[in-house]
Design an enzyme around this catalytic site. Structure first.
Site, PDB file in Angstrom:
ATOM      1  N   SER A 303       0.862  -1.173  -0.172  1.00 56.93           N
ATOM      2  CA  SER A 303      -0.079   0.125   0.049  1.00 56.93           C
ATOM      3  C   SER A 303       0.894   1.303  -0.039  1.00 56.93           C
ATOM      4  CB  SER A 303      -0.923   0.130   1.215  1.00 56.93           C
ATOM      5  OG  SER A 303      -0.048   0.420   2.447  1.00 56.93           O
ATOM      6  N   ASP A 304       0.303   2.295  -0.256  1.00 62.35           N
ATOM      7  CA  ASP A 304       1.047   3.483  -0.109  1.00 62.35           C
ATOM      8  C   ASP A 304       0.973   3.903   1.280  1.00 62.35           C
ATOM      9  OD1 ASP A 304       2.641   5.977  -0.319  1.00 62.35           O
ATOM     10  OD2 ASP A 304       1.462   6.683  -2.209  1.00 62.35           O
ATOM     11  N   TRP A 305       1.881   4.802   1.812  1.00 63.29           N
ATOM     12  CA  TRP A 305       1.832   5.403   3.291  1.00 63.29           C
ATOM     13  C   TRP A 305       0.501   5.512   3.938  1.00 63.29           C
ATOM     14  CZ3 TRP A 305       6.026   6.083   6.518  1.00 63.29           C
ATOM     15  CH2 TRP A 305       5.960   6.627   7.550  1.00 63.29           C
ATOM     16  N   ALA A 307      -2.384   4.376   3.469  1.00 67.16           N
ATOM     17  CA  ALA A 307      -3.355   4.288   2.418  1.00 67.16           C
ATOM     18  C   ALA A 307      -4.532   3.204   2.918  1.00 67.16           C
ATOM     19  CB  ALA A 307      -2.961   3.965   1.060  1.00 67.16           C
TER      20      ALA A 307
END
Ligand SMILES: *[C@@H]1O[C@H](CO)[C@@H](O)[C@H](O)[C@H]1NC(C)=O
Ligand SMILES: *[C@@H]1O[C@H](CO)[C@@H](O)[C@H](O)[C@H]1NC(C)=O
Ligand SMILES: *[C@@H]1O[C@H](CO)[C@@H](O)[C@H](O)[C@H]1NC(C)=O
Ligand SMILES: *[C@@H]1O[C@H](CO)[C@@H](O)[C@H](O)[C@H]1NC(C)=O
Ligand SMILES: *[C@@H]1O[C@H](CO)[C@@H](O)[C@H](O)[C@H]1NC(C)=O
Ligand SMILES: *[C@@H]1O[C@H](CO)[C@@H](O)[C@H](O)[C@H]1NC(C)=O
Ligand SMILES: *[C@@H]1O[C@H](CO)[C@@H](O)[C@H](O)[C@H]1NC(C)=O
Ligand SMILES: *[C@@H]1O[C@H](CO)[C@@H](O)[C@H](O)[C@H]1NC(C)=O
Length: 765
Positions: A303-305, A307
Site C-alpha cells: 500500500s502507499d503510506w 493508504a
C-alpha cells in the site's frame, strides 16, 4: 571470504566506459554509455521452482501471527535509526519490512534481530530512491526529457548501486502515472503526458533498478506506482478523486503499468486515490482482476503510506478493521506504516472475514520478493564497501552527461546561446541559482546540498577568467523587490545576464500542487526590470513541472528549461550555456499558454468541430476553442531546440498497403545541416483516420535519439506492428481495423511530414 570477493567484483564491474556506436547506417542500439557488465556467478538467485518450494516449506511452519507480521511494513524513524519496538518485532518474527531506514551498519544491526527470530526470515528494506541516492540525477520528468532510454536506465542503475550499498533492497520507483494536469505536484516524479514515452521510460527504469536479477549486490527491486490513475487527480490537487471510463483507464493510464510488468518489475504500490468510487488500496478489480489475472503479475503489492486506513477517510471503510479486511481481500499484500492488518488480521481470520488463503497468498508474495532479492542467502550488506560506492567519479560523470542532455532549449533568438567563454563580464541573477539545496528536489533521497553544484558554481568553474557578478535580486521565494536595484545595476554593468528563475523545490513533489503555475512571488517583476535594461539575457528556468511563461516566451531572448537538475546540475547547465554541450532535450509535457488550457496534451481527440488552423480564429465562432486563447500550447510535447539544425529527408514506407497481420517499415534520413555536432530526437507519430472507436489526432509510436557530426547523415528505421496500429475493442481485445493511416516523422509532436498507408484487413488478436 568468497562473498567478499564476489562483492568486490560486483562493484569493480560497474564501470561505465564510453563506447561510441561504430555503426552509422542504423542507430538501433546507440549505447553511448556502457551498462554494467553481467557476471553470472554473482547471482544468488535461486530458480523459480526452488523459490516456490522454499516458500511452501516456510509457510507450513508459520503461525498465523508470524504470517500477519510479514504483511507489516513500519517506518525506521529516528533519522534513519530504528525504534526499540521495531527490533523487538523483528526478533519476534512479527515484522516483514522497514522503510526509510538506511546505512549499511544500521540496516545490518536491525537485520541481526530479524535473523534471531524463530524462522529467520530476513527483513526487506524499502526507500524512496526516486532519481538517485547520493548522486542525484535530474527529476524523473527531466530524465525523461532526454528521450534516451539508455540514459534513463543508466541513471536508475547507478541509483540502485548506491542504494543497495547502503542496505536498501527496494525502491518505491518508478512512478509510471500518466499526468496531464501540471498543477499536480507529483508531475516531477513521472514521465509526462504521453502513454508511449511513459511506457518506454517505465521499462528503462525497471531495467536499470533491477537488471535481470535483483539479488545482485548492485541492484534493487523496483516498484511500479501508483496503481492506478493517481496522475488523474481532479483539478491537479494531490490525493484527489479519480472517476474515469474504463476505456480511458485502459488506453492511457494502465499501459505504463503493464509495460513495467512486462519488464519484470518486482512490486507494485497502490494509489492514494479512489477510482470510480473504490479506493485503489481496496480495489479488487484493479489488484486482482487486472493485475493478477490479466497481467499474471506474481510480485508484491504494497500500500502507499497509511493508504489502508485512509479508506476510513474515503468513507469506504467504517474503521481500521474493515479497512484491513478490504485491503487484504482486494489484494494489497503489505501495509505501509499503518497497522490495521497487524492489529485486526487475526480477528478477521477467526471471524471468517478474511480467509487463510488470502493471508497465505499475501505472505507468499512477500517471501517471493525476499527470495528474489537473495535475502535468505545473504541478508546483510558489506559495510566496508558502503562509503566508497557513493559519488564515484564515473557516477558524477554520468550525472553530468545525462543532466546536460535533459535540458530543453525553448527559445534562442539571434543565437543568444551559446555564450562565448571569452566574455569579460557576466551577471548571474537569482537566488535559485546559488542556493545549494535548490539544486535538489522534494525527493532527494540522501543527496546532500553540500555535494551538489549550483548554477553559479558551475558558471564560475567554467569561466575562470571572467568577472562573474552575482546578485540574488530576491530570495528563493521572491516576496519583495527591495533588492531588485542591485540586480539591475549588475546587469547594466556586466552587459549580459543569466537570470535563474522558477519554482523553489518545495513547490513540487508530493502534496506540492499549485493552483497557479506561473513564476512564484515577484520574479516576473524582476524579469521586467532586467528587460528594461535592454541588455541581452538568458532565462534559466528551474521547474518541477511545465509552467505558464507567456511573458517570458515573448520577451526573453533565450529560455533554457533545467527542471531540477541534481548533483551535477550547475556544471551541466554551464556546459550547455557555454556551448560545450549542444542541447538536445525535448519536452515530455506540453507547456500551456495559460492555466485555463489545462488539461492540454498533444494526443487529444479531434471533436466534431476542430478548428481550422489555416483560417483566422475569429471567423470560427462555432468551433471547439476558447475566445481568449489559442488551442495549441505555448510549447508542444516533443519540442526542443538545438544549436545546430537538422533536416529530415527521404522519408519512405516500405509499402502503402498491408494486412492486419503485417508490419510496416519506415525509414528516414536525418542530416546535421548546421555547424555543430548535435543530437536529435527522431519522433514518429501515427493517426488512424477513421475507426470504430475514435483515436487521438496523433499518437507517438516510436522515437530514437541520434548523434550527428556536422554534415553527417544517419538513417533511422522504425517498424510499426499490430500493437502500434491496433486499439482495444469493446471487449478490450487488440483490434487492427482496415482503413487509412497517416504516419508523421519529425522533430516534435506538431511535425507535418506525413505519408499515408492503408490496412486492408480487420483482425482481433
Ligand atoms: C555523454 O557520454 C558519451 C559517452 O561518454 C559521449 O559520447 C557524449 O558525448 C556525452 N555527452 C555529453 C553531452 O556529455
Ligand atoms: C467496524 O465497523 C463494522 C461496521 O460498522 C462493525 O461491524 C465492527 O464491529 C467494527 N469493528 C471494530 C473493531 O470497531
Ligand atoms: C562512512 O562514512 C561515515 C561518515 O560519512 C563514517 O561515519 C563511517 O565510519 C564510514 N564507514 C566506514 C565503514 O568507513
Ligand atoms: C535551504 O537552504 C537555505 C539556506 O541556504 C535555508 O535557509 C533553507 O531553510 C533551506 N531549505 C530547506 C528546505 O532545507
Ligand atoms: C534579433 O535580431 C533582430 C534583427 O536584427 C532584432 O530586431 C532583434 O532585436 C534581435 N533580438 C535580440 C534579442 O537581440
Ligand atoms: C523542426 O523541423 C521543422 C521542419 O523541418 C523545422 O522548420 C524546424 O525548425 C525544426 N524545429 C526544431 C526545433 O528543430
Ligand atoms: C535523399 O535526399 C536527398 C536530399 O533531398 C537527395 O539528394 C537524395 O537523392 C535522396 N536519396 C535517395 C536515395 O532518395
Ligand atoms: C516492411 O518492413 C517490415 C518490418 O521490417 C516487414 O515486416 C515487412 O515485411 C516489410 N514489407 C514489405 C512489403 O517489404
Amino acid at each position: 571470504m568468497a562473498r567478499k570477493m564476489v562483492l568486490t567484483i560486483a562493484v569493480f564491474a560497474l564501470f561505465l566506459a564510453a563506447v561510441r556506436s561504430g555503426d552509422s547506417s542504423s542507430d538501433e542500439s546507440q549505447h553511448y554509455l556502457k551498462m554494467p557488465e553481467k557476471i553470472d556467478d554473482m547471482s544468488r538467485r535461486l530458480s523459480e521452482v526452488e523459490i516456490e518450494r522454499r516458500i511452501n516449506q516456510i509457510l507450513a511452519q508459520m503461525t498465523l501471527d508470524e504470517k500477519i507480521g510479514q504483511l507489516q511494513q513500519t517506518s525506521g524513524v529516528n533519522g534513519g535509526d530504528f525504534l526499540p519496538e521495531t527490533a523487538a518485532l523483528a526478533r519476534a518474527g512479527l515484522l516483514g519490512s522497514v522503510l526509510n531506514i538506511r546505512g549499511a551498519h544500521i540496516t545490518n544491526t536491525l537485520q541481526r534481530h530479524a535473523m534471531q527470530s524463530r524462522l529467520k526470515i530476513p527483513l526487506v528494506y524499502g526507500f524512496d530512491t526516486i532519481h538517485g541516492y547520493r548522486t542525484l540525477f535530474p527529476i524523473p520528468l527531466g530524465e525523461t526529457a532526454t528521450w534516451d532510454r539508455d540514459a534513463v536506465e543508466l541513471a536508475a542503475s547507478i541509483a540502485a548501486t548506491e542504494s543497495r550499498a547502503t542496505g536498501i533492497h527496494w525502491t518505491f520507483a518508478p512512478m509510471v502515472d500518466v499526468m496531464r494536469d501540471a498543477r499536480w505536484g507529483r508531475i516531477m516524479e513521472g514521465s509526462g503526458e504521453d502513454v508511449f514515452l511513459g511506457s518506454e521510460m517505465a521499462k528503462a527504469r525497471v531495467r536499470g533498478f533491477q537488471g535481470d536479477d535483483y539479488s545482485r549486490p548492485d541492484k534493487v527491486m523496483a516498484c511500479a506506482k501508483h496503481f492506478a490513475a493517481y496522475g488523474a487527480a481532479e483539478a491537479g490537487r494531490d490525493y484527489n478523486t479519480v472517476d474515469m471510463s474504463e476505456r480511458r483507464l485502459r488506453e492511457i493510464y494502465l499501459p505504463p503499468f503493464q509495460a513495467a510488468v512486462e519488464a519484470g518489475v518486482g512490486s507494485f504500490m497502490t494509489a492514494f486515490n479512489e477510482l470510480n468510487g473504490v479506493p485503489a488500496t481496496g480495489n479488487k478489480w484493479l489488484l486482482r482482476d487486472v493485475l493478477r489475472d490479466e497481467w499474471k503479475f506474481d510480485g508484491l503489492v504494497v500500500s502507499d503510506w497509511d493508504a489502508v486506513i485512509e479508506m476510513n477517510a474515503h468513507q469506504y471503510s467504517a474503521n481500521d478493521s474493515e479497512a484491513a479486511r478490504y485491503a487484504l481481500n482486494a489484494g494489497t499484500d503489505m501495509e505501509m506504516n499503518s497497522r490495521s492488518v497487524a492489529q485486526h488480521g487475526r480477528q478477521l481470520v477467526e471471524n471468517g472475514k478474511v480467509s487463510v488463503t488470502v493471508i497465505d497468498n499475501a505472505v507468499r508474495n512477500v517471501l517471493r520478493a525476499k527470495f528474489r532479492l537473495g535475502l535468505f542467502d545473504n541478508p546483510y550488506v558489506d559495510e566496508r564497501l558502503e562509503n566508497s560506492t557513493f559519488l564515484k567519479p564515473e557516477f558524477l560523470q554520468a550525472a553530468r552527461n545525462i543532466t546536460a542532455r535533459s535540458l530543453v532549449l525553448l527559445k534562442n533568438e539571434n543565437h543568444t546561446l551559446p555564450i562565448s567563454k571569452h566574455i569579460r563580464r557576466i551577471a548571474v541573477i537569482g537566488a535559485l541559482g546559488s542556493t545549494p539545496n535548490e539544486t535538489l528536489s522534494h525527493w532527494s533521497a540522501d543527496a546532500r546540498p553540500s555535494e551538489s553544484i549550483t548554477i553559479l558554481q558551475g558558471i564560475r568553474a567554467k569561466l575562470p577568467d571572467t568577472n562573474v557578478i552575482y546578485e540574488k535580486g530576491c530570495e528563493v521565494y521572491c516576496t519583495t523587490d527591495k533588492d531588485f536595484a542591485e540586480a539591475v545595476e549588475a546587469v547594466n554593468y556586466a552587459g549580459f545576464a543569466i537570470v535563474v528563475v522558477g519554482e523553489p523545490k518545495e513547490y513540487s513533489g508530493e502534496a506540492g500542487s499549485r493552483s497557479m503555475i506561473g513564476l512564484p512571488g515577484r520574479q516576473l517583476d524582476l524579469l521586467k526590470r532586467i528587460k528594461e535594461t535592454g541588455k541581452p539575457f538568458v532565462v534559466v528556468l528551474m521547474n518541477g513541472r511545465p509552467m505558464t511563461i507567456e511573458w517570458v516566451a515573448e520577451n526573453a531572448p533565450a529560455i533554457l528549461v533545467t527542471w531540477r537538475a541534481g548533483t551535477m546540475g550547475g556544471h551541466a547547465i554551464a556546459d550547455v550555456l557555454f556551448g560545450d554541450v549542444n542541447p538536445s532535450g525535448k519536452l515530455p509535457m506540453s507547456f500551456p499558454r495559460n492555466l485555463g488550457q489545462i488539461p492540454i496534451h498533444y494526443d487529444m481527440k479531434n471533436t466534431g468541430r476542430p478548428i481550422d488552423k489555416s483560417s483566422a480564429t475569429l471567423d470560427q465562432r462555432y468551433r471547439s476553442k476558447y475566445l481568449d486563447v489559442a488551442n495549441d500550447p505555448l510549447y508542444t510535447f516533443g519540442f526542443g531546440l538545438s544549436y545546430t539544425t537538422f533536416a529530415f529527408e527521404n522519408f519512405t514506407l516500405n509499402t502503402t498497403t498491408l494486412t492486419a497481420d503485417e508490419s510496416l517499415g519506415i525509414r528516414v534520413e536525418v542530416v546535421n545541416t548546421g555547424n555543430r555536432e548535435g543530437e536529435e530526437v527522431v519522433q514518429l507519430y501515427l493517426r488512424d483516420v477513421a475507426s470504430s472507436i475514435t483515436r487521438p489526432v496523433r499518437q507517438l509510436r516510436g522515437f530514437r535519439k541520434i548523434n550527428l557530426a556536422v554534415q553527417e547523415r544517419k538513417r533511422v528505421d522504425f517498424v510499426l506492428t499490430r500493437r502500434d496500429l491496433g486499439f482495444l475493442d469493446k471487449q478490450w481485445k487488440l483490434k487492427v481495423e482496415a482503413g487509412t493511416f497517416e504516419v508523421y516523422i519529425g522533430n516534435s509532436s506538431d511535425t507535418i511530414m506525413m505519408k499515408t498507408f492503408t490496412v486492408t484487413t480487420t483482425k482481433i488478436f
